[in-house]
Scaffold this motif. Structure first.
Motif, PDB file in Angstrom:
ATOM      1  N   SER A  44       1.271  -2.919  -1.590  1.00 51.34           N
ATOM      2  CA  SER A  44       1.836  -3.943  -2.473  1.00 51.34           C
ATOM      3  C   SER A  44       1.999  -3.455  -3.908  1.00 51.34           C
ATOM      4  CB  SER A  44       0.969  -5.202  -2.454  1.00 51.34           C
ATOM      5  OG  SER A  44      -0.321  -4.915  -2.952  1.00 51.34           O
ATOM      6  N   ALA A  45       1.332  -2.356  -4.303  1.00 48.85           N
ATOM      7  CA  ALA A  45       1.450  -1.832  -5.664  1.00 48.85           C
ATOM      8  C   ALA A  45       2.423  -0.660  -5.742  1.00 48.85           C
ATOM      9  CB  ALA A  45       0.075  -1.404  -6.178  1.00 48.85           C
ATOM     10  N   LYS A  46       3.136  -0.408  -4.670  1.00 52.59           N
ATOM     11  CA  LYS A  46       4.060   0.721  -4.632  1.00 52.59           C
ATOM     12  C   LYS A  46       5.124   0.561  -5.720  1.00 52.59           C
ATOM     13  CE  LYS A  46       6.932   3.309  -1.438  1.00 52.59           C
ATOM     14  NZ  LYS A  46       7.414   3.411  -0.064  1.00 52.59           N
ATOM     15  N   GLY A  47       5.299   1.618  -6.504  1.00 53.31           N
ATOM     16  CA  GLY A  47       6.308   1.612  -7.555  1.00 53.31           C
ATOM     17  C   GLY A  47       5.813   1.078  -8.894  1.00 53.31           C
ATOM     18  N   LEU A  48       4.550   0.678  -8.999  1.00 56.87           N
ATOM     19  CA  LEU A  48       4.044   0.146 -10.256  1.00 56.87           C
ATOM     20  C   LEU A  48       3.640   1.229 -11.249  1.00 56.87           C
ATOM     21  CD1 LEU A  48       1.893  -2.894  -9.109  1.00 56.87           C
ATOM     22  CD2 LEU A  48       4.139  -2.904 -10.144  1.00 56.87           C
TER      23      LEU A  48
END
Length: 68
Positions: A44-48
């Protein structure tokens, strides 16, 4: 102060509130206590993370004494 004592103190203070304030506090407590427990989802934190230094994995100077 123990947790049980603190709970009793909070309950006592809440019950002594005027009716309008009691209703507001009670509604807020019900909302907090009945909020769904959200579990994190894998990825869910991918790309943050927008930036990572090039030497991120380089050894730290503070730990040189412990390294072989």
């Amino acid at each position: 102060m123990q947790t049980a004592e603190l709970k009793l103190k909070v309950v006592k203070e809440i019950t002594e509130l005027p009716d309008e304030q009691f209703i507001k506090v009670y509604d807020a407590l019900v909302e907090v206590l009945h909020a769904p427990i959200r579990t994190p989802k894998f990825g869910s934190a991918k790309g943050l993370i927008a930036f990572m230094a090039e030497d991120f994995y380089a050894p730290l100077d503070d730990f040189k004494a412990y390294m072989p």
